[in-house]
Design an enzyme around this catalytic site. Structure first.
Site, mmCIF file in Angstrom:
data_model
loop_
_atom_site.group_PDB
_atom_site.id
_atom_site.type_symbol
_atom_site.label_atom_id
_atom_site.label_comp_id
_atom_site.label_asym_id
_atom_site.label_seq_id
_atom_site.Cartn_x
_atom_site.Cartn_y
_atom_site.Cartn_z
ATOM 1 N N HIS A 1 -9.173 3.775 -0.741
ATOM 2 C CA HIS A 1 -7.760 3.422 -0.897
ATOM 3 C C HIS A 1 -7.512 2.652 -2.191
ATOM 4 O O HIS A 1 -7.304 1.432 -2.164
ATOM 5 C CB HIS A 1 -7.325 2.618 0.322
ATOM 6 C CG HIS A 1 -5.863 2.327 0.389
ATOM 7 N ND1 HIS A 1 -4.893 3.091 -0.262
ATOM 8 C CD2 HIS A 1 -5.173 1.341 1.042
ATOM 9 C CE1 HIS A 1 -3.704 2.584 -0.024
ATOM 10 N NE2 HIS A 1 -3.840 1.522 0.757
ATOM 11 N N CYS B 1 0.820 -1.224 0.000
ATOM 12 C CA CYS B 1 0.000 0.000 0.000
ATOM 13 C C CYS B 1 0.848 1.267 0.000
ATOM 14 O O CYS B 1 0.312 2.372 -0.083
ATOM 15 C CB CYS B 1 -0.944 0.001 1.191
ATOM 16 S SG CYS B 1 -2.179 -1.316 1.122
#
Length: 381
Positions: free
Chosen positions: A329, A80
Site C-alpha cells: 500500500h 489512504c
C-alpha cells in the site's frame, strides 16, 4: 458523467531501494503516455497525489520530476483514499470541459523514509486516548464481527489465501507467493485477531492514468475504458467517540457506494457489475466491504469468501489483481492503480489474472480511521 481512460501506467510495487519517488513517478507517467500514444506536451493539467510530505508536497512533486512547467498541477491528499480522490478531481475537471486531456497520478516512497514504520497520523486521537496503530483500529471491527456474526480467524485467512493466489500471478505485485490457511493462522500476531498475513504491507510504487472525454478518445483512435461514476464521502475522524458507530460497517464506504451506484444507474451490483476491487488493507476490511458495497446483507460477508463467490472463478471476483494484500500500500498510488486495473480488466488486457467476460466493475478506496471513501465504476464504452 463519462470520462475516458486512454492510458494506464503502473510501476512494480515493493521494496524498491534503487529508485526514488522521481524515478517511480516518471516511470508510471511515461508508461501511461505511451499507452495513450501521447506526449507531455499534449497534457493540459495534472493531479498528483502524495500522502506523506517526505514523498513530496505541492504541485512541485510532479513538475520537477517530469520537468512539466507552466501548467496547472494540483497535489491531492486524503488519507489512504488519496489516489482515487485524485482521479475523482481530474475526472470532474475533464467532464466539465475545463480541460481536454489530463493526468491523474499518485506516488509514495515509504521504505527508506528514515524511520521504523510509517509515522502516526496527527490529530485523529483525542487527548487522553493512546495512539492506536492501523491494525489496532481495524482489529476493533474484526472482534466485533466475531462477536456479532460468529466470524472467525479462518474466515479472515480465506481472504488472504484468495488474494495471494491472485497476486502470485500478477507481475507487478509486491508479494507473488501463495499462502495456505495454516500459514496465515500460524503467522505472528500483530493486533488480535489480525496476524501478519491479515495486514497489507508498506510498499513503494506509483501509478498514472490519462483521462479525456469519450469524443476526444474516439478522435485520437484510442482503445479506452469509461469512468461512469465516482462517489466520495467523508465521515468523522473520531469514530470511537460517536455513539452510533457500530464497527460492523464503514459509513463512508456505504455513502460513497450509494453515490456511485446512483450516478451509474446501478440498483443491484451483483447483477449489473462483473467484478470488484476493494480496499483490503486488512482481511476484515475486505469482508466488511462486501457488505458495505451491497454485494450481500450485513453478516453475510464471510459466507461469500467461504463459498468461493469472490474467487477469480467465482460468480463475483473481488481483487483479481491480488489487492493491497499482494501489492502492498504505497498510499497515494493505490487508488490510481485500482482505476488502472479496472480499465485493463474491462478492456481484456489484465497483466495478471483476467476476469472472464469483464465488462464493468467497481473499485473502492478507504482512508483514515474508516473516515474517507471513494468508489468508482468503470466499464467498456
Amino acid at each position: 458523467m463519462e470520462v475516458a481512460i486512454i492510458g494506464c501506467g503502473v510501476t512494480k510495487f515493493g521494496h524498491i531501494w534503487d529508485k526514488d519517488h522521481d524515478d517511480l513517478l516518471v516511470e508510471a507517467v511515461y508508461d501511461a503516455l505511451r499507452d495513450a500514444n501521447l506526449e507531455m506536451k499534449d497534457i493540459d493539467a495534472v493531479w498528483c497525489g502524495t500522502f506523506y510530505p517526505f514523498t513530496g508536497i505541492s504541485g512541485n512533486v510532479f513538475s520537477d520530476s517530469l520537468k512539466f512547467f507552466g501548467k496547472p498541477i494540483s497535489r491531492v491528499e486524503n488519507y489512504c483514499a488519496t489516489g482515487m480522490d485524485n482521479v475523482r478531481n481530474a475526472c470532474f475537471a475533464v467532464a466539465s470541459g475545463a480541460y481536454d486531456i489530463v493526468i491523474a497520478s499518485g506516488v509514495e516512497k515509504l521504505i527508506d523514509a528514515g524511520s521504523r514504520g510509517i509515522p502516526p497520523i496527527e490529530g485523529i486521537f483525542s487527548i487522553g486516548m493512546p495512539a492506536v496503530s492501523a491494525p489496532g483500529m481495524f482489529a476493533l471491527a474484526a472482534n466485533r464481527a466475531f462477536k456479532e456474526w460468529g466470524w472467525n480467524r479462518e474466515d479472515l485467512a480465506l481472504v488472504a489465501v484468495k488474494n495471494h493466489y491472485n497476486g502470485a500471478r500478477h507481475p507487478k505485485a509486491h508479494f507473488r507467493k501463495e499462502v495456505t490457511v495454516e500459514e496465515v493462522l500460524k503467522a505472528p500476531m500483530v493486533a488480535y485477531p489480525l496476524g501478519v498475513y491479515d495486514c497489507s504491507a508498506v510498499s513503494d510504487g506509483a501509478a498514472a492514468v490519462v483521462l479525456t472525454r469519450p469524443e476526444i478518445a474516439k478522435k485520437l483512435g484510442c482503445d479506452y475504458a469509461v469512468i461512469k461514476a465516482i462517489g466520495m464521502a467523508v465521515e468523522t475522524m473520531h469514530p470511537w467517540h460517536r455513539p452510533s458507530e457500530s464497527f460492523l460497517s464503514f459509513p463512508a464506504t456505504v455513502k460513497a457506494a450509494k453515490m456511485a451506484y446512483k450516478m451509474a444507474g446501478i440498483e443491484n451490483p451483483r447483477k449489473q457489475l462483473d467484478f470488484g476491487i476493494v480496499h483490503d488493507c486488512f482481511t476484515i476490511t475486505e469482508l466488511i466491504n462486501y457488505q458495505d458495497m451491497l454485494l450481500c446483507k450485513p453478516g453475510e460477508g464471510a459466507k461469500l469468501i467461504r463459498e468461493g463467490i469472490t474467487a477469480i472463478d467465482g460468480d463475483f471476483p473481488i481483487n483479481p489483481d491480488g489487492g493491497l494484500k499482494s501489492f502492498g500500500h504505497p498510499i497515494a498510488a493505490s487508488g490510481v492503480r485500482m482505476i488502472s486495473e479496472l480499465a485493463k480488466q474491462v478492456l481484456g488486457k489484465a497483466e495478471g489474472l483476467q476476469v472472464k467476460d469483464a465488462e464493468a466493475g467497481f473499485a473502492h478506496n478507504l482512508g483514515g480511521p474508516y473516515s474517507v471513501a471513494t468508489v468508482a465504476i468503470v466499464s467498456k464504452p
